[in-house]
Design a protein around this motif. Structure first.
Motif, PDB file in Angstrom:
ATOM      1  N   SER A  72       5.336   4.418  -0.066  1.00  0.00           N
ATOM      2  CA  SER A  72       4.179   3.863  -0.764  1.00  0.00           C
ATOM      3  C   SER A  72       3.701   2.628  -0.019  1.00  0.00           C
ATOM      4  N   CYS A  73       2.405   2.567   0.206  1.00  0.00           N
ATOM      5  CA  CYS A  73       1.813   1.477   0.978  1.00  0.00           C
ATOM      6  C   CYS A  73       1.108   0.504   0.055  1.00  0.00           C
ATOM      7  N   VAL A  74       1.377  -0.770   0.218  1.00  0.00           N
ATOM      8  CA  VAL A  74       0.616  -1.837  -0.430  1.00  0.00           C
ATOM      9  C   VAL A  74      -0.007  -2.662   0.684  1.00  0.00           C
ATOM     10  N   THR A  75      -1.332  -2.608   0.789  1.00  0.00           N
ATOM     11  CA  THR A  75      -2.002  -3.283   1.893  1.00  0.00           C
ATOM     12  C   THR A  75      -1.891  -4.786   1.752  1.00  0.00           C
ATOM     13  N   GLY A  76      -1.731  -5.453   2.893  1.00  0.00           N
ATOM     14  CA  GLY A  76      -1.642  -6.903   2.903  1.00  0.00           C
ATOM     15  C   GLY A  76      -2.818  -7.489   3.646  1.00  0.00           C
ATOM     16  N   ALA A  77      -2.523  -8.313   4.652  1.00  0.00           N
ATOM     17  CA  ALA A  77      -3.596  -8.834   5.488  1.00  0.00           C
ATOM     18  C   ALA A  77      -4.276  -7.668   6.189  1.00  0.00           C
ATOM     19  N   GLN A  78      -5.516  -7.902   6.633  1.00  0.00           N
ATOM     20  CA  GLN A  78      -6.269  -6.817   7.254  1.00  0.00           C
ATOM     21  C   GLN A  78      -5.487  -6.222   8.422  1.00  0.00           C
ATOM     22  N   GLY A  79      -5.325  -4.898   8.391  1.00  0.00           N
ATOM     23  CA  GLY A  79      -4.649  -4.225   9.484  1.00  0.00           C
ATOM     24  C   GLY A  79      -3.155  -4.085   9.321  1.00  0.00           C
ATOM     25  N   THR A 107       4.804  -6.902 -15.364  1.00  0.00           N
ATOM     26  CA  THR A 107       4.269  -6.683 -14.018  1.00  0.00           C
ATOM     27  C   THR A 107       2.802  -6.328 -14.142  1.00  0.00           C
ATOM     28  N   SER A 108       1.954  -6.836 -13.254  1.00  0.00           N
ATOM     29  CA  SER A 108       0.518  -6.550 -13.289  1.00  0.00           C
ATOM     30  C   SER A 108       0.228  -5.256 -12.539  1.00  0.00           C
ATOM     31  N   TYR A 109      -0.591  -4.398 -13.170  1.00  0.00           N
ATOM     32  CA  TYR A 109      -1.031  -3.147 -12.552  1.00  0.00           C
ATOM     33  C   TYR A 109      -2.554  -3.152 -12.463  1.00  0.00           C
ATOM     34  N   PHE A 110      -3.080  -2.530 -11.406  1.00  0.00           N
ATOM     35  CA  PHE A 110      -4.512  -2.596 -11.116  1.00  0.00           C
ATOM     36  C   PHE A 110      -5.053  -1.189 -10.853  1.00  0.00           C
ATOM     37  N   VAL A 283       4.392   0.934  -6.167  1.00  0.00           N
ATOM     38  CA  VAL A 283       2.937   0.776  -6.102  1.00  0.00           C
ATOM     39  C   VAL A 283       2.423   0.198  -7.414  1.00  0.00           C
ATOM     40  N   THR A 284       1.570  -0.810  -7.348  1.00  0.00           N
ATOM     41  CA  THR A 284       0.994  -1.424  -8.544  1.00  0.00           C
ATOM     42  C   THR A 284      -0.529  -1.390  -8.537  1.00  0.00           C
ATOM     43  N   GLN A 285      -1.138  -0.832  -7.507  1.00  0.00           N
ATOM     44  CA  GLN A 285      -2.599  -0.775  -7.426  1.00  0.00           C
ATOM     45  C   GLN A 285      -3.038   0.598  -6.942  1.00  0.00           C
ATOM     46  N   LEU A 286      -4.002   1.188  -7.672  1.00  0.00           N
ATOM     47  CA  LEU A 286      -4.595   2.462  -7.292  1.00  0.00           C
ATOM     48  C   LEU A 286      -6.108   2.306  -7.215  1.00  0.00           C
ATOM     49  N   THR A 287      -6.727   3.043  -6.318  1.00  0.00           N
ATOM     50  CA  THR A 287      -8.181   3.015  -6.162  1.00  0.00           C
ATOM     51  C   THR A 287      -8.735   4.413  -6.364  1.00  0.00           C
TER      52      THR A 287
END
Length: 324
Positions: A72-79, A107-110, A283-287
């Motif tokens: 599972s990927c959680v994006t951080g700084a660009q790239g 825990t916060s979920y988005f 993972v805590t954020q989905l788009t």
């Protein structure tokens, strides 16, 4: 002296049948990827292809001959992205490894919506309790997203109980809490009529994983449970002397609406969806995305489930809902 970093290839499941893995990008990183759940995440740097998203990737070596697993990927700084191990990734084990994780208290979920359509939409997140039949699901968290815009909702796993008033206006059935109190799972409550109103009072304990509200008010009561400050589900018109029992194992859903208000009963008046919301482990954020592809209206989770409907039928459904 130049140091050569290992190259990794990242793959995403196709959103349409036959749901094959698709080569999306290449990353560089350290020699050691985590191979057990709970191990320290690996930070990989985007190399080429499309930008990283908060999704579950299959990671292989650059040649694709060696499979490391699902991450599972959680994006951080660009790239860059932080990658947590989810599970194995051979054909027989993918479905099991990508099932929903238990959401963690406090825990916060988005959930975000990228709206690339020419219309404004309201994204609603609602809950069901599969082990508690007869409940009414309400529009719990929602946000209105303009055309070519982006917005989202967030929440914490903090439970509440409530007494609700029901109002019908313009064909909408809406529940609004007259009282909301924080609760723990395994707690029992009593609804009594005191000081001119139905009110909730702590009344001992119940089974683990449950919340129980006994109506002692002498009249019908609309008794509900919610999360993060808002009612999510209601058992309506509970007789005095009866219980509203909630087996709290929520399933989350997301759908698109043209006209919905918070607390409105979910009754099949969505324009597109629903899609079941699944947060993989770590993972805590989905788009989610909404866009027009030729003559098709696509509503999908990035890297996940996609629902496709003919634009003409979506427009016809909008006219039907407006006339109702």
């Amino acid at each position: 002296m130049e140091i050569n970093m290992p190259l990794y290839k990242l793959w995403l499941r196709s959103a349409v049948k036959p749901y094959d893995w698709e080569d999306r990008t290449t990353c560089t990183g350290g020699d050691d990827l985590p191979t057990k759940v709970g191990e320290q995440a690996a930070v990989l740097t985007f190399s080429k292809g499309e930008a990283l998203s908060n999704s579950t990737y299959r990671i292989t070596n650059n040649g694709g001959s060696k499979v490391f697993g699902l991450y599972s990927c959680v994006t951080g700084a660009q790239g860059t992205g932080s990658f947590n191990y989810v599970g194995p990734s051979d054909t027989a084990e993918v479905a099991e490894a990508s099932t929903a994780a238990t959401l963690v208290t406090n825990t916060s979920y988005f959930i975000d919506l990228q709206n690339s359509t020419p219309d404004t939409w309201t994204m609603s997140v609602y809950q069901t309790l599969p082990s508690s039949p007869g409940l009414k699901s309400l529009s719990w968290k929602q946000t209105t997203v303009p055309k070519n815009g982006e917005s989202g909702v967030q929440w914490n796993i903090n439970y509440l109980v409530g007494v609700a008033n029901y109002k019908q206006s313009g064909g909408k059935g809406v529940y609004k809490a007259s009282q909301k109190l924080g609760t723990s799972l395994g707690q029992k409550w009593a609804c009594r009529f005191e000081d001119g109103a139905q009110q909730l009072f702590e009344d001992g304990g119940t089974s683990a994983g449950q919340v129980l509200i006994q109506n002692q008010s002498g009249d019908f009561a609309n008794l509900g449970i919610g999360m993060d400050g808002d009612l999510a589900l209601v058992q309506s018109d509970v007789y005095s002397g009866n219980n509203a029992q909630f087996e709290v194992t929520p399933t989350y859903w997301v759908a698109l609406y043209k006209d919905v208000v918070q607390g409105e009963v979910i009754s099949g008046n969505q324009v597109h969806g629903p899609i079941k919301v699944v947060f993989p482990s770590g993972v805590t954020q989905l788009t989610f995305e909404a866009y027009i592809d030729g003559k098709q209206f696509v509503f999908k989770e990035q890297g996940g489930t996609a629902l496709v409907a003919p634009v003409e039928q979506v427009e016809r459904r909008l006219r039907m809902l407006s006339a109702a």
